[in-house]
Design a protein around this motif. Structure first.
Motif, PDB file in Angstrom:
ATOM      1  N   LEU A  74       0.859  -1.176   0.000  1.00 33.65           N
ATOM      2  CA  LEU A  74       0.000   0.000   0.000  1.00 33.65           C
ATOM      3  C   LEU A  74       0.900   1.232   0.000  1.00 33.65           C
ATOM      4  N   ASN A  75       0.800   2.046  -1.057  1.00 33.05           N
ATOM      5  CA  ASN A  75       1.684   3.197  -1.233  1.00 33.05           C
ATOM      6  C   ASN A  75       0.894   4.493  -1.135  1.00 33.05           C
ATOM      7  N   CYS A  84       8.154  10.563  -4.237  1.00 36.92           N
ATOM      8  CA  CYS A  84       7.067   9.772  -4.832  1.00 36.92           C
ATOM      9  C   CYS A  84       7.280   9.634  -6.339  1.00 36.92           C
ATOM     10  N   GLN A  85       7.748  10.709  -6.960  1.00 40.69           N
ATOM     11  CA  GLN A  85       8.036  10.691  -8.393  1.00 40.69           C
ATOM     12  C   GLN A  85       9.203   9.750  -8.698  1.00 40.69           C
ATOM     13  N   ASN A 108      -3.587   8.036  -3.430  1.00 36.68           N
ATOM     14  CA  ASN A 108      -3.293   9.456  -3.539  1.00 36.68           C
ATOM     15  C   ASN A 108      -4.031  10.161  -2.412  1.00 36.68           C
ATOM     16  N   VAL A 109      -3.278  10.850  -1.571  1.00 34.76           N
ATOM     17  CA  VAL A 109      -3.881  11.571  -0.454  1.00 34.76           C
ATOM     18  C   VAL A 109      -4.346  12.915  -1.026  1.00 34.76           C
ATOM     19  N   THR A 151       4.705   6.786   1.965  1.00 32.53           N
ATOM     20  CA  THR A 151       4.655   5.782   3.027  1.00 32.53           C
ATOM     21  C   THR A 151       4.201   4.488   2.383  1.00 32.53           C
ATOM     22  N   ASN A 152       4.967   3.425   2.580  1.00 36.54           N
ATOM     23  CA  ASN A 152       4.622   2.108   2.051  1.00 36.54           C
ATOM     24  C   ASN A 152       4.297   1.184   3.213  1.00 36.54           C
ATOM     25  N   VAL A 153       3.122   0.566   3.140  1.00 36.05           N
ATOM     26  CA  VAL A 153       2.694  -0.373   4.172  1.00 36.05           C
ATOM     27  C   VAL A 153       2.665  -1.762   3.533  1.00 36.05           C
ATOM     28  N   LEU A 154       3.421  -2.687   4.112  1.00 39.64           N
ATOM     29  CA  LEU A 154       3.510  -4.050   3.595  1.00 39.64           C
ATOM     30  C   LEU A 154       2.596  -4.943   4.430  1.00 39.64           C
TER      31      LEU A 154
END
Length: 184
Positions: A74-75, A84-85, A108-109, A151-154
């Motif tokens: 989840l990015n 991010c780019q 995308n926040v 933020t990456n959630v694994l």
């Protein structure tokens, strides 16, 4: 007589080993100690991933939370975020390479961005994975306690957070974490 007894015991042990190794996951699972499922939800390793449903840029609804067929990366990102780019092509490569065992979802926040810029970002970087819109930052701020982009959630197949990665990693390091996630 004793010799025959030892031979018989040896044969029984060998048959038991052969049955165990060839019987598949059903019998083997009986001998394995499974980790208990967490009961608490939160954005920390070892807790159940907070569940949510969000609409994607493609108009489809996507759901995260609970047991899934695949692990999830989840990015959380924003179009103006330089890291991010930089990360977008790496995430595309990972999404393509591990598509059979990993779902990559971009979030995308939009509270800190806008839908038009998000779509431009997706088009520019040819994002190959679904991108959801977090219009009010409820998912990012309230559920996942986000503080930095990206933020990456694994999340493993059981729906348990394995790791939260703040900021950007090299593709090699991120891929290493993904490989570990898929095996868990």
């Amino acid at each position: 007589m004793k010799r025959n007894l030892y031979i018989l015991l040896g044969v029984i042990v060998l048959i038991g080993i052969a049955v165990y190794q060839n019987a598949g996951p059903g019998i083997q699972a009986a001998f394995r100690h499974e980790e208990p499922m967490p009961t608490e939800t939160g954005p920390k390793a070892g807790l159940l991933a907070p569940a949510f449903t969000a609409q994607g840029l493609d108009g489809k609804e996507y759901q995260v939370g609970g047991a899934q067929d695949k692990a999830i990366l989840l990015n959380f990102w924003a179009s103006w975020c330089d890291p991010c780019q930089q990360e977008a092509p790496e995430l595309n490569a990972i999404a393509e390479k591990y598509k059979d065992s990993l779902d990559v979802y971009g979030v995308n926040v939009t509270k800190y961005d806008n839908k038009k810029n998000a779509q431009t970002f997706v088009d520019k970087y040819k994002v190959k994975f679904p991108v959801m819109l977090d219009l009010k930052a409820d998912i990012y701020e309230k559920q996942y306690k986000g503080v930095v982009f990206p933020t990456n959630v694994l999340i493993d197949k059981r729906g348990v957070v394995q790791e939260v990665v703040l900021g950007i990693l090299s593709q090699k390091d991120l891929e290493k974490k993904v490989k570990h996630l898929i095996k868990s």
